[in-house]
Enzyme design. Structure first.
Site, mmCIF file in Angstrom:
data_model
loop_
_atom_site.group_PDB
_atom_site.id
_atom_site.type_symbol
_atom_site.label_atom_id
_atom_site.label_comp_id
_atom_site.label_asym_id
_atom_site.label_seq_id
_atom_site.Cartn_x
_atom_site.Cartn_y
_atom_site.Cartn_z
ATOM 1 C CE LYS A 9 -1.949 3.005 1.905
ATOM 2 N NZ LYS A 9 -1.693 4.409 1.484
ATOM 3 C CD GLU B 121 12.713 0.719 8.581
ATOM 4 O OE1 GLU B 121 13.192 -0.403 8.414
ATOM 5 O OE2 GLU B 121 12.859 1.659 7.774
ATOM 6 C CB CYS C 137 13.423 8.415 8.557
ATOM 7 S SG CYS C 137 14.484 7.259 7.686
ATOM 8 C CD GLU D 134 10.007 12.942 11.446
ATOM 9 O OE1 GLU D 134 8.807 12.609 11.527
ATOM 10 O OE2 GLU D 134 10.888 12.189 10.995
HETATM 11 P P1 NAD Z 1 2.332 8.522 7.308
HETATM 12 O O1 NAD Z 1 2.456 7.767 8.590
HETATM 13 O O2 NAD Z 1 1.366 9.633 7.231
HETATM 14 O O3 NAD Z 1 1.937 7.544 6.114
HETATM 15 C C1 NAD Z 1 2.718 6.406 5.813
HETATM 16 C C2 NAD Z 1 1.825 5.368 5.159
HETATM 17 O O4 NAD Z 1 0.878 4.896 6.107
HETATM 18 C C3 NAD Z 1 1.026 5.883 3.975
HETATM 19 O O5 NAD Z 1 1.014 4.892 2.972
HETATM 20 C C4 NAD Z 1 -0.370 6.067 4.570
HETATM 21 O O6 NAD Z 1 -1.389 5.957 3.629
HETATM 22 C C5 NAD Z 1 -0.409 4.908 5.548
HETATM 23 N N1 NAD Z 1 -1.381 5.046 6.643
HETATM 24 C C6 NAD Z 1 -1.822 6.188 7.232
HETATM 25 N N2 NAD Z 1 -2.718 5.887 8.195
HETATM 26 C C7 NAD Z 1 -2.832 4.532 8.224
HETATM 27 C C8 NAD Z 1 -3.599 3.621 8.998
HETATM 28 N N3 NAD Z 1 -4.419 4.033 9.975
HETATM 29 N N4 NAD Z 1 -3.467 2.300 8.762
HETATM 30 C C9 NAD Z 1 -2.633 1.858 7.802
HETATM 31 N N5 NAD Z 1 -1.893 2.673 7.009
HETATM 32 C C10 NAD Z 1 -1.992 3.992 7.228
HETATM 33 O O7 NAD Z 1 3.824 8.977 6.969
HETATM 34 P P2 NAD Z 1 4.289 9.951 5.779
HETATM 35 O O8 NAD Z 1 3.888 11.331 6.144
HETATM 36 O O9 NAD Z 1 3.864 9.347 4.489
HETATM 37 O O10 NAD Z 1 5.884 9.794 5.865
HETATM 38 C C11 NAD Z 1 6.718 10.591 6.625
HETATM 39 C C12 NAD Z 1 7.113 9.895 7.916
HETATM 40 O O11 NAD Z 1 7.794 8.670 7.645
HETATM 41 C C13 NAD Z 1 8.085 10.700 8.759
HETATM 42 O O12 NAD Z 1 7.682 10.679 10.107
HETATM 43 C C14 NAD Z 1 9.406 9.958 8.595
HETATM 44 O O13 NAD Z 1 10.330 10.123 9.647
HETATM 45 C C15 NAD Z 1 8.943 8.560 8.478
HETATM 46 N N6 NAD Z 1 9.976 7.720 7.867
HETATM 47 C C16 NAD Z 1 10.670 6.846 8.665
HETATM 48 C C17 NAD Z 1 11.702 6.069 8.124
HETATM 49 C C18 NAD Z 1 12.494 5.125 9.000
HETATM 50 O O14 NAD Z 1 13.207 4.308 8.453
HETATM 51 N N7 NAD Z 1 12.415 5.217 10.306
HETATM 52 C C19 NAD Z 1 11.998 6.186 6.771
HETATM 53 C C20 NAD Z 1 11.274 7.099 5.991
HETATM 54 C C21 NAD Z 1 10.254 7.859 6.552
#
Ligand code: NAD
Length: 505
Positions: A191, A266, A300, A399
């Site tokens: 997804k 992550e 991240c 963040e």
């Molecule tokens: P997000 O959490 O808003 O979304 C990530 C994914 O989760 C999307 O595909 C979204 O549609 C899905 N999602 C949202 N709500 C959900 C739910 N209730 N159930 C299932 N899926 C759901 O994150 P974002 O804004 O897309 O990405 C940025 C974030 O990702 C930042 O906080 C960043 O630090 C983090 N990140 C972490 C790493 C790591 O390795 N630790 C790497 C890259 C990004």
């Protein structure tokens, strides 16, 4: 000289099909656009014009994908590792062939500068090749000896996996999750993030070309609260590999609890880079700039908190300010561009809100701080440096996920460690010092899943990747990935020498 004109022509060539056709799902080996499907628009960060329409997956769409992944699991998990290896390598070959297309599409869809996306397909391919070569050994276990018994362990693929990815570097992150899952013998349902769906469609297409059996690779577009939620709840899905925000991670754990999902999370970070007085000044400066302003700061592992020792503070911050003001912001398809537009207007608003917070909290905006509206209708923001900050300020605790760095001064090693650890997050830490003893002491004391000493986020595929505290649960990389995607079984064999307990004789 800029190559923007040429890259814009390539963008037209590679993106037209997404504008002309709705981007659907990939289920059981077929691209599908369910009849009457609800669609959402996919704007480019470059000017917020449309890159086309995408299907907003329903629970029923997700159910079909999960059922396909479940049906394909037996065949794929029982296929000899050597066979899976061939298919995974074929996939990597196809990625390399489409490297230019992947780079252009990813840059346009996410706003990441092309200079960082050029290698994306090759790095994604490297992820696949690395795990392809390990596929045959994935089942290997240990022999554990006792006087009268020998135990051995075997691993087997856990089952269909839900892979949920964010929008910051979706292509790379997807390959990093999907490659080990497939090498382990799991099938997947992906997804992708609704803000950046295009490279996931290309990946799914390539999976069909590479010859994965139908149902091994599935992809459903849509929103987190509907399609994503259903994926985390579906009984056929045995584990969820998630990359995204911390708050979403907690939701995913809750949603998956009823079906006892294994989760790998992550999540976010507010990673410190600690620069001591004795650091190699120029190398530290290069790394500090790179690790927050590359990838638009939407990374991240970005070092978003600079902890600078007082002896070199003024000189370092002066040099840093000059560098930040020089960073080239512009069209992501221009190879000269170092920082491109942020993913979405809502994210731009979020990042801009921290400029107001910095002013309100009394920090100094030493560079940037404003939107770059003269670059057009895109989500452009000036690379920003906050100084005179302290670790209690919002700009030091939350963040921001943009090209925004908060600098905080310290005097002693103890103070640096305390400041570094005074955060809810614990993903990465960076230490710059020429004192080896200090680098060892500080590395041990940092509350982080990963620490780099005198380096900037060098990746090593066998090494563990992941965070502690609010930055996540679990590790990726090498055998750590297999530990997540596989179950371990213990088989205990008697030597025929022990006394079997006797009842009722
Ligand atoms: P997000 O959490 O808003 O979304 C990530 C994914 O989760 C999307 O595909 C979204 O549609 C899905 N999602 C949202 N709500 C959900 C739910 N209730 N159930 C299932 N899926 C759901 O994150 P974002 O804004 O897309 O990405 C940025 C974030 O990702 C930042 O906080 C960043 O630090 C983090 N990140 C972490 C790493 C790591 O390795 N630790 C790497 C890259 C990004």
């Amino acid at each position: 000289m800029s190559d923007l004109t040429q890259n814009l022509q390539l963008a037209e060539k590679y993106l037209q099909r997404f504008k002309d056709n709705v981007t659907g799902h990939f289920i059981n080996g077929e691209m599908v656009t369910p009849e009457g499907a609800e669609l959402f628009d996919n704007p480019t960060p470059i000017d917020n014009s449309s890159l086309g329409q995408v299907v907003a997956g329903t629970e029923a769409d997700m159910d079909s994908a999960c059922e396909a992944a479940e049906a394909a699991f037996d065949e794929w998990s029982n296929m000899p590792g050597s066979e899976r290896k061939k298919i995974l390598h074929r996939f990597a070959d196809r990625l390399a062939e489409r490297a230019e297309e992947i780079a252009i599409v990813e840059s346009t869809d996410c706003g990441q500068a092309l200079r960082f996306m050029k290698q994306a397909a090759l790095r994604g391919g490297a992820n696949f090749r690395f795990f392809a070569d390990k596929a045959a050994e994935a089942k290997d276990g240990q022999a554990l000896h006792q006087q009268d018994h020998t135990n051995f362990t075997v691993r087997s693929a856990i089952g269909p996996i839900g892979v949920i990815t964010p929008w910051n570097t979706p292509f790379m992150l997807s390959t990093w999750k999907i490659a080990p899952a497939l090498a382990a013998g799991c099938t997947i349902v992906h997804k992708p993030a609704e803000f950046s769906p295009l490279s996931a469609a290309i990946l799914a297409e390539i999976s069909a070309e590479a010859g994965f059996p139908k149902g091994v690779w599935n992809m459903v577009n849509g929103f987190g609260e509907s399609a994503g939620k259903r994926l985390t709840e579906h009984p056929a899905i045995k584990a969820v590999a998630f990359v995204g925000e911390t708050v979403t991670g907690t939701r995913i754990m809750t949603q998956g609890a009823k079906t006892l999902k294994r989760v790998h999370l992550e999540l976010g970070g507010k990673n410190p880079v600690i620069v001591f007085d004795d650091a190699d000044f120029e190398r530290a400066l290069d790394a500090v700039v790179f690790m927050i302003y590359s990838l638009n700061g939407q990374r991240c592992t970005s070092s978003s908190r600079l902890l600078i020792q007082s002896g070199i503070r003024d000189k370092f911050l002066a040099a840093l300010t000059e560098r930040v003001k020089n960073i080239r912001v512009g069209h992501p398809l221009d190879s000269n561009t170092e920082v491109g537009p942020l993913i979405h207007p809502t994210h731009l608003d979020k990042v801009m809100s921290y400029m107001d917070a910095a002013k309100a909290e009394g920090a100094t905006i030493a560079a940037g701080g404003e939107r770059l509206a003269d670059l057009g209708a895109g989500n452009y923001v000036a690379p920003t440096l906050f100084t005179n900050a302290n670790n209690q300020m919002k700009i030091a605790r939350e963040e921001i996920f943009g090209p925004v760095l908060t600098a905080i001064s310290f005097d002693t090693e103890e103070e640096a460690i305390a400041l570094a650890n005074d955060t809810p997050y614990g993903l990465a830490g960076y230490i710059w010092t020429n004192d080896q003893g200090r680098s060892m002491r500080v590395s041990h004391k940092l509350q982080a899943g990963m620490v780099w000493v005198n380096s900037e986020n060098n990746r090593n595929l066998p090494s563990p990747f992941g965070g502690v505290k609010s930055s996540g649960i679990g590790r990726d990389g090498g055998d750590y990935s297999f530990e997540f995607y596989m179950e371990t079984k213990n088989v205990c064999l008697a030597h025929g020498t022990h006394r079997v307990p006797v009842l009722g004789r």
